[in-house]
Design a protein around this motif. Structure first.
Motif, mmCIF file in Angstrom:
data_model
loop_
_atom_site.group_PDB
_atom_site.id
_atom_site.type_symbol
_atom_site.label_atom_id
_atom_site.label_comp_id
_atom_site.label_asym_id
_atom_site.label_seq_id
_atom_site.Cartn_x
_atom_site.Cartn_y
_atom_site.Cartn_z
ATOM 1 N N PRO A 8 0.805 -1.225 0.000
ATOM 2 C CA PRO A 8 0.000 0.000 0.000
ATOM 3 C C PRO A 8 0.840 1.279 0.000
ATOM 4 O O PRO A 8 0.434 2.288 -0.562
ATOM 5 N N THR A 9 2.027 1.225 0.595
ATOM 6 C CA THR A 9 2.891 2.405 0.580
ATOM 7 C C THR A 9 3.351 2.688 -0.847
ATOM 8 O O THR A 9 3.294 3.820 -1.315
ATOM 9 N N ALA A 15 1.374 4.856 -7.788
ATOM 10 C CA ALA A 15 0.187 4.831 -8.648
ATOM 11 C C ALA A 15 -0.764 5.990 -8.367
ATOM 12 O O ALA A 15 -1.324 6.580 -9.279
ATOM 13 N N ILE A 16 -0.962 6.305 -7.120
ATOM 14 C CA ILE A 16 -1.913 7.351 -6.752
ATOM 15 C C ILE A 16 -1.249 8.725 -6.719
ATOM 16 O O ILE A 16 -1.885 9.736 -6.961
ATOM 17 N N ARG A 20 2.565 12.353 0.759
ATOM 18 C CA ARG A 20 3.043 11.953 2.081
ATOM 19 C C ARG A 20 2.013 11.106 2.820
ATOM 20 O O ARG A 20 1.213 11.616 3.590
ATOM 21 N N PRO A 21 2.017 9.789 2.600
ATOM 22 C CA PRO A 21 1.096 8.945 3.372
ATOM 23 C C PRO A 21 1.492 8.944 4.847
ATOM 24 O O PRO A 21 2.661 9.108 5.188
#
Length: 66
Positions: A8-9, A15-16, A20-21
């Motif tokens: 997911p990171t 991709a997204i 900064r997640p």
């Protein structure tokens, strides 16, 4: 669990295109803190009383990838 954080990171950053997640977990959960650190999420601070769980309010650690 640490490997499960890798996909997911990568998706969020690649991709997204997130800049900064962030990852948060209760300060009472030392295992989550270790997982975050193992995957390169640095501990940036503590959010006081930021979440309500079944047993009351919890301080939350805030992590972000390097």
């Amino acid at each position: 669990m640490a490997r499960a954080l890798t996909a997911p990171t990568g998706w969020a950053l690649g991709a997204i295109g997130f800049h900064r997640p962030e990852l948060e977990h209760s300060t009472r959960n030392a295992a989550s803190c270790r997982v975050a650190a193992k995957r390169g999420y640095l501990l940036e601070g503590t959010k006081r009383s930021a979440a309500v769980h079944d047993d009351g309010r919890h301080d939350m650690h805030l992590h972000a990838p390097t």
